[in-house]
Scaffold this motif. Sequence first.
Motif, mmCIF file in Angstrom:
data_model
loop_
_atom_site.group_PDB
_atom_site.id
_atom_site.type_symbol
_atom_site.label_atom_id
_atom_site.label_comp_id
_atom_site.label_asym_id
_atom_site.label_seq_id
_atom_site.Cartn_x
_atom_site.Cartn_y
_atom_site.Cartn_z
ATOM 1 N N LEU A 1 -0.737 7.851 -1.682
ATOM 2 C CA LEU A 1 -1.660 8.911 -1.277
ATOM 3 C C LEU A 1 -2.782 8.393 -0.388
ATOM 4 N N ARG A 2 -3.055 7.115 -0.456
ATOM 5 C CA ARG A 2 -4.134 6.526 0.353
ATOM 6 C C ARG A 2 -3.595 5.791 1.576
ATOM 7 N N TYR A 3 -2.273 5.761 1.723
ATOM 8 C CA TYR A 3 -1.652 4.967 2.782
ATOM 9 C C TYR A 3 -2.129 5.384 4.173
ATOM 10 N N TYR B 1 0.118 2.690 -3.470
ATOM 11 C CA TYR B 1 -0.950 3.670 -3.236
ATOM 12 C C TYR B 1 -0.523 4.649 -2.143
ATOM 13 N N VAL C 1 0.838 -1.205 0.000
ATOM 14 C CA VAL C 1 0.000 0.000 0.000
ATOM 15 C C VAL C 1 0.871 1.253 0.000
ATOM 16 N N THR D 1 -4.731 3.142 9.411
ATOM 17 C CA THR D 1 -4.933 3.945 10.614
ATOM 18 C C THR D 1 -4.627 3.093 11.845
ATOM 19 N N THR E 1 -4.791 6.859 5.109
ATOM 20 C CA THR E 1 -6.216 6.613 5.372
ATOM 21 C C THR E 1 -6.529 5.125 5.479
ATOM 22 N N ILE E 2 -5.684 4.283 4.869
ATOM 23 C CA ILE E 2 -5.911 2.834 4.942
ATOM 24 C C ILE E 2 -5.350 2.260 6.234
#
Length: 316
Positions: free
Chosen positions: A132-134, A130, A126, A139, A136-137
């Motif tokens: 930019l989404r790390y 990804y 991730v 947490t 938010t994934i």
Amino acid sequence: MLISNNSYVAPESFILNGIPGLEKVHKWISLPLCAMYIISLVGNLGLVYLIRSEESLHHPMYFFLAMLSIIDFFTCTTTLPNALCIFWFNLKEINFSGCLVQMFFVHGFTGVESGVLMLMALDRYVAICYPLRYATIFTNPVIAKSGLATFLRGVMLMIPFPSLVKRLPFCQSDIISHTYCDHMSVVKLSCASIKVNVIYGLMAALLVGVFDICCISVSYTMILRAVVSLSSADARQKAFSTCTARISAIIITYVPAFFTFFTHRFGGHTVPPSLHIIVANLYLLLPPTLNPIVYGLKTKQIRDSVIHLFHGKKCP
């Protein structure tokens, strides 16, 4: 072995025979094992303390690394002190209940360790594929839940092992040719069919080891594809450096584990018992010893945090 009303009574104890054929050099064998055990204790406890105390390491990848260090600490502590007592003081007897408890923890902790390595691979997948989404994934609640799920999977799958062993009649030898109570080493002493034990052992290996290694392989395949496509040479080098430590940890963990697993079931008389037992000990001791060293050398943030901790200098 006591028998009453045609039913077998569980043995009071077993004898752990150490490494058959190498009894005369047990003390010499114990020296590198003891050194590795001390290194693993200092390394893993030190790494956990470092991650806890340094705010710069309060990130998901280091939380997973702390989980791995805690599991490594308990894994080697489950067996090595017992092995050293055999080598140094000839204390070979272990009661039946203690043997079952040791068996549960040995296999349970190794199952949890495999799951944590899988989580670490997914974390890097991730982070690199990804980015930019790390945040938010992964947490803190997700990290806690995934760690708990991995722990419960390892524990729940290993709970049947002691029960399956307890139902077996042991009317032959009570000598286990090993330094700890491994599942297959114990059930081979039974005078009844062990087919159920073998089948469940294979199922547990498929659900844990094979599943995890497949997830890890897919994750790192996707990571390597993403890294190769990066335009910046510095970014590629940094990503490769991060992955190298994790791939090294995977090799250190799984190669001895699969060797031990397959030689127990399919090796027969082709593998000398002494070699099998030595590898079985290394399988539990090598990852806890080398993981802190590998991550310490390969991870710049950890090296900087060590310098900061000992010299009080702010990490660049």
